[in-house]
Design a protein around this motif. Structure first.
Motif, PDB file in Angstrom:
ATOM      1  N   LEU A 258      53.979 131.344  39.831  1.00  0.00           N
ATOM      2  CA  LEU A 258      52.787 130.488  39.836  1.00  0.00           C
ATOM      3  C   LEU A 258      52.031 130.613  38.521  1.00  0.00           C
ATOM      4  O   LEU A 258      51.470 129.653  38.019  1.00  0.00           O
ATOM      5  CB  LEU A 258      51.841 130.885  40.971  1.00  0.00           C
ATOM      6  CG  LEU A 258      52.180 130.424  42.378  1.00  0.00           C
ATOM      7  CD1 LEU A 258      51.177 131.014  43.357  1.00  0.00           C
ATOM      8  CD2 LEU A 258      52.195 128.916  42.476  1.00  0.00           C
ATOM      9  N   LEU A 327      58.970 124.994  43.636  1.00  0.00           N
ATOM     10  CA  LEU A 327      57.772 124.915  42.793  1.00  0.00           C
ATOM     11  C   LEU A 327      57.944 123.828  41.730  1.00  0.00           C
ATOM     12  O   LEU A 327      57.006 123.064  41.447  1.00  0.00           O
ATOM     13  CB  LEU A 327      57.518 126.276  42.144  1.00  0.00           C
ATOM     14  CG  LEU A 327      56.166 126.509  41.495  1.00  0.00           C
ATOM     15  CD1 LEU A 327      55.026 126.225  42.451  1.00  0.00           C
ATOM     16  CD2 LEU A 327      56.083 127.952  40.992  1.00  0.00           C
ATOM     17  N   ARG A 331      55.466 120.702  41.347  1.00  0.00           N
ATOM     18  CA  ARG A 331      54.723 120.379  40.120  1.00  0.00           C
ATOM     19  C   ARG A 331      55.062 118.980  39.611  1.00  0.00           C
ATOM     20  O   ARG A 331      54.184 118.249  39.155  1.00  0.00           O
ATOM     21  CB  ARG A 331      55.023 121.430  39.045  1.00  0.00           C
ATOM     22  CG  ARG A 331      54.315 122.758  39.312  1.00  0.00           C
ATOM     23  CD  ARG A 331      54.824 123.862  38.410  1.00  0.00           C
ATOM     24  NE  ARG A 331      53.958 125.048  38.461  1.00  0.00           N
ATOM     25  CZ  ARG A 331      54.357 126.274  38.154  1.00  0.00           C
ATOM     26  NH1 ARG A 331      55.609 126.483  37.767  1.00  0.00           N
ATOM     27  NH2 ARG A 331      53.518 127.296  38.222  1.00  0.00           N
ATOM     28  N   ASP A 355      49.624 123.391  40.057  1.00  0.00           N
ATOM     29  CA  ASP A 355      50.077 124.465  40.947  1.00  0.00           C
ATOM     30  C   ASP A 355      49.490 124.348  42.355  1.00  0.00           C
ATOM     31  O   ASP A 355      48.332 123.984  42.515  1.00  0.00           O
ATOM     32  CB  ASP A 355      49.669 125.824  40.369  1.00  0.00           C
ATOM     33  CG  ASP A 355      50.179 126.005  38.951  1.00  0.00           C
ATOM     34  OD1 ASP A 355      51.264 125.461  38.643  1.00  0.00           O
ATOM     35  OD2 ASP A 355      49.489 126.658  38.151  1.00  0.00           O
TER      36      ASP A 355
END
Ligand SMILES: [Zn+2]
Length: 677
Positions: A258, A327, A331, A355
């Motif tokens: 992150l 992730l 994003r 994020d």
């Protein structure tokens, strides 16, 4: 839900403010019921909701003027004071309704220029809505039970069924001038209603008295709760639970991925009887991806949570690969959403970070990420309530949030972003630092210095009472740990990971100073000194590096060496020898951890009043040099006593020195015989 109104408490609130200027009974009662609403998280969370009262106050030339006292931004209803209810002259406020449009800037200006007191906070963004309605008391919340009814495709029909003609329905419009006009029109078309249901947003009730408006609010929420509890349904299927230790393994990997550049997040894990079944829903991928329960949550939770599917069989590499994949797509979707909506609105916006703030891990719990502990906690609180809204909405019908288009307007509304504050972050904000020997002396000074630099701290010592005091003074968690126990140090690092989601560095400071000639020191005593003055540093460093490797975003190891490591003194061998080994240990970590961006450094301090040596020893050592104790502390090149704070500041500067590793910084007022080289 039941009314918490008490005549005695209401009267006590009036008495409490009796002698305060500009606080009449109306304002005192407004404070009282605002707090009743603000203190119930099922009604509002963290600064959400707002309230108002129309009354008369005396201005600076002694005239009685009609004003609207409405919640000011930055105040929380649960703890509000009269100062949190800025008074806006109401006289010409109503005339603004004749305008066709009023920009946000003009709206803020219209509110501020009418303030009785120029030092007041900005009145709520919903001030005009309160001002355009004629009622004396108005209460607004985002109650969970109400959201479960109004976050529905056929919300209007459901509201009619539950409330009949008691509440009127206002279709969704973003807060501000347009909504204020629409709400006033809706009321004028339904002049007998007790309040308004703002679809996809929340509830307004009003009344002639504080009690009437508050109790209408509670009755409306109670009716919604009863309606939902009369229905049954749901598709809950619990998935297999992950190992209890899985979080300590997962969190640093997630936290590292992150974080980007200088940005770091702190993570908070929530589990519990309401969260686990939600995460076990077979339709989790659908219900969790519809959006927030009320629009102003978007700035705390982002529009959507990130979903992870972690299996008990996955090792660190597999978990990392899974997070990378999810992730990256999260994003990409976020960037695409901002581009799409900004293009559609023909607006130029500075894209916020892409994020997630909420991460859902079935079998484990909900993880909230924030750039501060507070932000993570607020995110977790909000999502816990989002879960109860979604669960209830799915029982009533079908949970439906606002379209992305409307949420974008809210997320990128300057008046919303202003709620997050503009203060530039402190240098160690979002960084987690573990400190040993934090109860006093250099350790306590480090705790204060790192806290002042914005770090989140995990403090340990073997001495509970002073440790608790230091921890309380800076609001940090603490744990009593014997650093000579490898097992306890490892467990404690796990606890710090559980608390913050990871680690960025440590100050390995705890030590003891045994004395006596080296040729006759008891072997047991020397071994004990090695346990505390050498092995404790190794236990901590090895446990910490395991976490830093998993995070993969670097970090810092800080050791408290000593002048004794370079310039040992007679009779202090049992202390000096392990301290010399600590300097070697520091260098070894610098050599072996440089490739993962972990820096290893030490501070070599001398003659600090830390309680390491007892005062009699100091007297004896000073006397042996023909000095008194004060002169002893100043016997250095600068003739200056070195403070624990000087040492702490050296540790902070090493934590912030990106190109420095394998280094010893000397903080001793100048002692050439003890200089490292
Ligand atoms: Zn609202």
């Amino acid at each position: 839900m039941q009314s918490r109104w008490s005549d005695a408490d209401a009267q006590a609130t009036i008495e409490r403010y009796r002698d305060e200027p500009q606080v009449n009974e109306d304002v005192a009662l407004r404070v009282y019921t605002s707090r009743l609403i603000g203190q119930d998280p099922a009604l509002v969370l963290h600064g959400g909701g707002n309230t108002s009262v129309k009354t008369t106050l005396v201005d600076d030339i002694g005239d009685e003027v009609p004003v609207l006292c409405v919640k000011g931004s930055g105040w929380d209803l649960g703890t509000i004071e009269p100062a949190g209810l800025p008074a806006v002259r109401i006289g010409s406020l109503g005339a603004l309704r004749d305008r066709d449009v009023l920009s946000d800037e003009d709206m803020v200006n219209a509110q501020r220029t009418r303030l009785i007191d120029s030092s007041s906070p900005n009145p709520s963004v919903e001030t005009l809505l309160h001002g355009f309605l004629p009622h004396k008391f108005i209460d607004h919340s985002h109650a969970d039970a109400i959201l479960a009814l109004i976050d529905q495709p056929d919300a209007e029909a459901i509201c009619k069924e539950v409330y009949g003609d008691r509440l009127a329905v206002v279709p969704y419009v973003m807060a501000g001038f347009t909504l204020a006009k629409l709400a006033a029109e809706t009321y004028e078309n339904n002049p007998d209603v007790e309040g308004l249901l703002l679809l996809k947003h929340g509830l307004f009730t009003f009344g002639d008295t504080a009690k009437e408006s508050y109790e209408r609010h509670i009755q409306a929420v109670d009716a919604a709760e009863r309606f939902a509890s009369g229905k049954t349904g749901g598709v809950q299927v619990a998935r297999g639970s992950l190992e209890p230790c899985a979080y300590e393994a997962l969190a640093p990997i997630l936290r590292g991925k992150l974080g980007a550049g200088e940005r770091r997040y702190l993570l908070t894990l929530r589990r519990g009887p309401a969260i686990d079944p939600f995460l076990g829903r077979t339709d989790l991928a659908s219900v969790s991806q519809r959006g927030p329960a009320t629009p102003d949550h978007v700035i705390r939770t982002k529009r959507l949570p990130l979903l992870l599917d972690i299996m008990p069989t996955m090792d660190g590499a597999a978990i990392g690969a899974h997070i990378d994949e999810r992730l990256a797509s999260y994003r990409e979707d976020y960037v695409a959403y901002v581009e799409r909506e900004a293009n559609y609105k023909e607006r130029r916006v500075a894209q916020l970070d892409p994020d997630p703030r909420i991460i859902l891990v079935p079998g484990l719990g909900l993880i909230a990420a924030g750039t501060s502990e507070k932000a993570a906690r607020i995110g977790a609180d909000i999502y816990e309530h989002t879960i109860s809204v979604i669960e209830a909405a799915e029982v009533v019908g079908c949970y439906e949030a606002l379209p992305a288009r409307d949420l974008f307007d809210m997320e990128y509304w300057s008046l919303e972003q202003a709620k997050l504050g503009k203060a530039s972050p402190k240098p160690l904000e979002g960084r987690v630092v573990y400190i040993t020997g934090a109860a006093r002396g250099i350790g306590a000074a480090c705790a204060r210095a790192f806290a002042a630099a914005g770090a989140s701290l995990y403090l340990t010592d073997r001495d509970e009472t002073p440790l608790r005091d230091v921890a309380a003074s800076i609001g940090a968690p603490f744990e009593v740990v014997d650093v000579a126990s490898e097992e306890k140090v490892r467990a404690s690092i796990d606890h710090s990971v559980r608390t913050f989601g990871g680690l960025d560095g440590f100050v390995s400071n705890a030590g003891i100073a045994p004395q006596g000639p080296i040729d006759s020191v008891a072997t047991e005593e020397l071994k004990r000194s090695f346990e505390v003055n050498f092995f404790s540093h190794q236990y901590l460093a090895s446990a910490a590096v395991r976490v830093l490797r998993a995070q993969g975003v670097g970090g810092f190891l800080l050791f408290n060496a000593s002048k004794a490591a370079f310039n040992p003194g007679k009779g202090l061998g049992a202390y000096a020898v392990p301290k010399a080994a600590v300097v070697a240990l520091m260098k070894q970590y610098a050599i072996e951890c440089g490739d993962i961006g972990v820096r290893s450094n030490a501070v070599n301090a001398d003659r600090i009043r830390t309680g390491l040596l007892d005062p009699d020893d100091i007297e004896r050592r000073a006397a042996a040099r023909g000095l008194d104790a004060d002169a002893y502390y100043r016997s250095n090149l600068l003739s200056r006593e070195v403070a624990a704070e000087d040492v702490a500041n050296a540790f902070v500067s090493l934590a912030l020195a990106p190109s420095t590793t394998g280094c010893v910084v000397t903080v001793d007022g100048g002692n050439i015989a003890a200089s490292p080289r």
